[in-house]
Every structure is written in C-alpha cells, then in structure tokens.
Design a protein around this motif. Sequence first.
Motif, PDB file in Angstrom:
ATOM      1  N   GLY A  19       0.866  -1.285  -0.042  1.00  0.00           N
ATOM      2  CA  GLY A  19       0.115  -0.203   0.087  1.00  0.00           C
ATOM      3  C   GLY A  19       0.896   1.314  -0.068  1.00  0.00           C
ATOM      4  N   GLY A  20       0.468   2.065  -0.844  1.00  0.00           N
ATOM      5  CA  GLY A  20       1.198   3.408  -1.015  1.00  0.00           C
ATOM      6  C   GLY A  20       2.417   3.411  -2.077  1.00  0.00           C
ATOM      7  N   THR A  21       2.410   2.354  -2.521  1.00  0.00           N
ATOM      8  CA  THR A  21       3.382   2.221  -3.757  1.00  0.00           C
ATOM      9  C   THR A  21       3.153   3.260  -4.770  1.00  0.00           C
ATOM     10  OG1 THR A  21       3.620  -0.275  -3.485  1.00  0.00           O
ATOM     11  CG2 THR A  21       4.414   0.675  -5.671  1.00  0.00           C
ATOM     12  N   SER A  22       2.274   3.705  -5.017  1.00  0.00           N
ATOM     13  CA  SER A  22       1.599   4.533  -5.797  1.00  0.00           C
ATOM     14  C   SER A  22       0.475   5.723  -5.090  1.00  0.00           C
ATOM     15  CB  SER A  22       1.036   4.379  -7.217  1.00  0.00           C
ATOM     16  OG  SER A  22      -0.354   3.741  -6.869  1.00  0.00           O
ATOM     17  N   VAL A  23       0.917   6.938  -5.313  1.00  0.00           N
ATOM     18  CA  VAL A  23      -0.058   7.700  -4.378  1.00  0.00           C
ATOM     19  C   VAL A  23      -0.350   8.903  -5.694  1.00  0.00           C
ATOM     20  CG1 VAL A  23      -0.060   9.490  -2.620  1.00  0.00           C
ATOM     21  CG2 VAL A  23       1.355   7.601  -2.281  1.00  0.00           C
ATOM     22  N   ALA A  24      -1.782   9.530  -5.206  1.00  0.00           N
ATOM     23  CA  ALA A  24      -2.079  10.484  -6.157  1.00  0.00           C
ATOM     24  C   ALA A  24      -2.834  11.418  -4.979  1.00  0.00           C
ATOM     25  CB  ALA A  24      -3.208  10.198  -7.031  1.00  0.00           C
ATOM     26  N   ILE A  25      -2.678  12.875  -5.217  1.00  0.00           N
ATOM     27  CA  ILE A  25      -3.022  13.673  -4.077  1.00  0.00           C
ATOM     28  C   ILE A  25      -3.858  14.964  -4.602  1.00  0.00           C
ATOM     29  CG2 ILE A  25      -2.632  15.124  -2.125  1.00  0.00           C
ATOM     30  CD1 ILE A  25      -0.044  13.428  -1.564  1.00  0.00           C
ATOM     31  N   ASP A  26      -5.200  15.251  -4.433  1.00  0.00           N
ATOM     32  CA  ASP A  26      -5.538  16.499  -4.752  1.00  0.00           C
ATOM     33  C   ASP A  26      -6.345  17.146  -3.972  1.00  0.00           C
ATOM     34  OD1 ASP A  26      -6.791  18.248  -6.658  1.00  0.00           O
ATOM     35  OD2 ASP A  26      -8.365  17.044  -7.161  1.00  0.00           O
ATOM     36  N   ARG A  27      -5.841  18.074  -3.250  1.00  0.00           N
ATOM     37  CA  ARG A  27      -6.404  18.857  -2.207  1.00  0.00           C
ATOM     38  C   ARG A  27      -6.777  17.925  -1.052  1.00  0.00           C
ATOM     39  NH1 ARG A  27      -8.870  24.159  -4.285  1.00  0.00           N
ATOM     40  NH2 ARG A  27      -8.238  24.081  -6.383  1.00  0.00           N
ATOM     41  N   ASP A  28      -8.190  17.721  -0.703  1.00  0.00           N
ATOM     42  CA  ASP A  28      -8.350  16.995   0.519  1.00  0.00           C
ATOM     43  C   ASP A  28      -8.873  15.429   0.057  1.00  0.00           C
ATOM     44  OD1 ASP A  28      -8.194  19.130   2.222  1.00  0.00           O
ATOM     45  OD2 ASP A  28     -10.238  19.640   1.781  1.00  0.00           O
ATOM     46  N   THR A  29      -8.218  14.836  -0.854  1.00  0.00           N
ATOM     47  CA  THR A  29      -8.348  13.521  -1.345  1.00  0.00           C
ATOM     48  C   THR A  29      -6.974  12.862  -1.585  1.00  0.00           C
ATOM     49  OG1 THR A  29     -10.503  13.909  -2.370  1.00  0.00           O
ATOM     50  CG2 THR A  29      -9.469  11.976  -2.985  1.00  0.00           C
ATOM     51  N   VAL A  30      -6.902  11.610  -1.304  1.00  0.00           N
ATOM     52  CA  VAL A  30      -5.570  10.747  -1.485  1.00  0.00           C
ATOM     53  C   VAL A  30      -6.047   9.574  -1.916  1.00  0.00           C
ATOM     54  CG1 VAL A  30      -3.474   9.746  -0.554  1.00  0.00           C
ATOM     55  CG2 VAL A  30      -4.385  12.163   0.039  1.00  0.00           C
ATOM     56  N   ILE A  31      -5.296   8.967  -3.016  1.00  0.00           N
ATOM     57  CA  ILE A  31      -5.636   7.576  -3.556  1.00  0.00           C
ATOM     58  C   ILE A  31      -4.186   6.868  -3.321  1.00  0.00           C
ATOM     59  CG2 ILE A  31      -6.285   6.011  -5.372  1.00  0.00           C
ATOM     60  CD1 ILE A  31      -8.090   8.336  -6.493  1.00  0.00           C
ATOM     61  N   LEU A  32      -4.430   5.704  -2.679  1.00  0.00           N
ATOM     62  CA  LEU A  32      -3.129   5.225  -2.400  1.00  0.00           C
ATOM     63  C   LEU A  32      -3.430   3.625  -3.279  1.00  0.00           C
ATOM     64  CD1 LEU A  32      -2.706   5.152   1.578  1.00  0.00           C
ATOM     65  CD2 LEU A  32      -1.490   6.681  -0.085  1.00  0.00           C
ATOM     66  N   GLY A  33      -2.261   3.464  -4.000  1.00  0.00           N
ATOM     67  CA  GLY A  33      -2.234   2.099  -4.785  1.00  0.00           C
ATOM     68  C   GLY A  33      -1.862   1.167  -3.820  1.00  0.00           C
ATOM     69  N   ALA A  34      -2.288  -0.092  -4.110  1.00  0.00           N
ATOM     70  CA  ALA A  34      -1.941  -1.260  -3.278  1.00  0.00           C
ATOM     71  C   ALA A  34      -1.819  -2.588  -4.319  1.00  0.00           C
ATOM     72  CB  ALA A  34      -2.712  -1.772  -2.258  1.00  0.00           C
ATOM     73  N   PRO A  35      -0.596  -2.503  -5.129  1.00  0.00           N
ATOM     74  CA  PRO A  35      -0.538  -3.289  -6.159  1.00  0.00           C
ATOM     75  C   PRO A  35      -0.584  -4.954  -5.668  1.00  0.00           C
ATOM     76  CG  PRO A  35       1.529  -2.249  -5.976  1.00  0.00           C
ATOM     77  CD  PRO A  35       0.608  -1.799  -5.201  1.00  0.00           C
ATOM     78  N   GLU A  36      -0.177  -5.406  -4.858  1.00  0.00           N
ATOM     79  CA  GLU A  36      -0.334  -6.717  -4.320  1.00  0.00           C
ATOM     80  C   GLU A  36      -1.428  -7.062  -3.296  1.00  0.00           C
ATOM     81  OE1 GLU A  36       2.057  -8.701  -5.902  1.00  0.00           O
ATOM     82  OE2 GLU A  36       2.713  -7.096  -6.526  1.00  0.00           O
ATOM     83  N   ASP A  37      -2.656  -6.426  -3.400  1.00  0.00           N
ATOM     84  CA  ASP A  37      -3.775  -6.478  -2.615  1.00  0.00           C
ATOM     85  C   ASP A  37      -4.388  -7.725  -3.100  1.00  0.00           C
ATOM     86  OD1 ASP A  37      -6.073  -5.642  -0.567  1.00  0.00           O
ATOM     87  OD2 ASP A  37      -7.149  -5.788  -2.557  1.00  0.00           O
ATOM     88  N   ASP A  38      -4.687  -8.733  -1.982  1.00  0.00           N
ATOM     89  CA  ASP A  38      -5.330  -9.874  -2.474  1.00  0.00           C
ATOM     90  C   ASP A  38      -6.853  -9.991  -2.375  1.00  0.00           C
ATOM     91  OD1 ASP A  38      -2.796 -11.089  -2.505  1.00  0.00           O
ATOM     92  OD2 ASP A  38      -2.783 -11.760  -0.367  1.00  0.00           O
TER      93      ASP A  38
END
Length: 73
Positions: A19-38
């Motif tokens: 989790g957090g390998t990739s991160v996108a931020i726009d003001r009050d929103t954050v998206i955290l990528g989890a490429p190995e999520d099962d």
Amino acid sequence: LWLRQAKLTADDASCNDEGGTSVAIDRDTVILGAPEDDNSGGGNAGGAYVFNRTPRTTVWVQTQKLLPNDGAA
C-alpha cells in the motif's frame, strides 16, 4: 517544509499489499495504490484506497476501496 499530518492505513491492509506504492493527491483527497492487494478477485490482483480529509481538520477517513472488475493474480 512538509510535516506529517496523519498516517493513512487501509481498513483491510496486510503487510504484503505494498500500500502506498503509488499515490495521487488532490487537495483533500488521497488515493493509495496497493498493487499486491489480495482482496480484489485473486491473489495480488491489486486495488486502491481513497481517503478524504474532514474539512478544516487533520482527520483522514477511508471512504472507498477501488477494485478491478477483471482482477486476477
């Protein structure tokens, strides 16, 4: 100067999700990528977690989990 406001942790995170390998931020929103999520259709199929900050605070809340519709290991 950057100061840590909060530690964002997914509701169903496990140690190998990356989790957090990739991160996108726009003001009050954050998206955290989890490429190995099962939890998204197969082992290591991946997913992403959306967090939103409560207005005028430092409180971040997980509001959604994004999953691929064709997820496979």
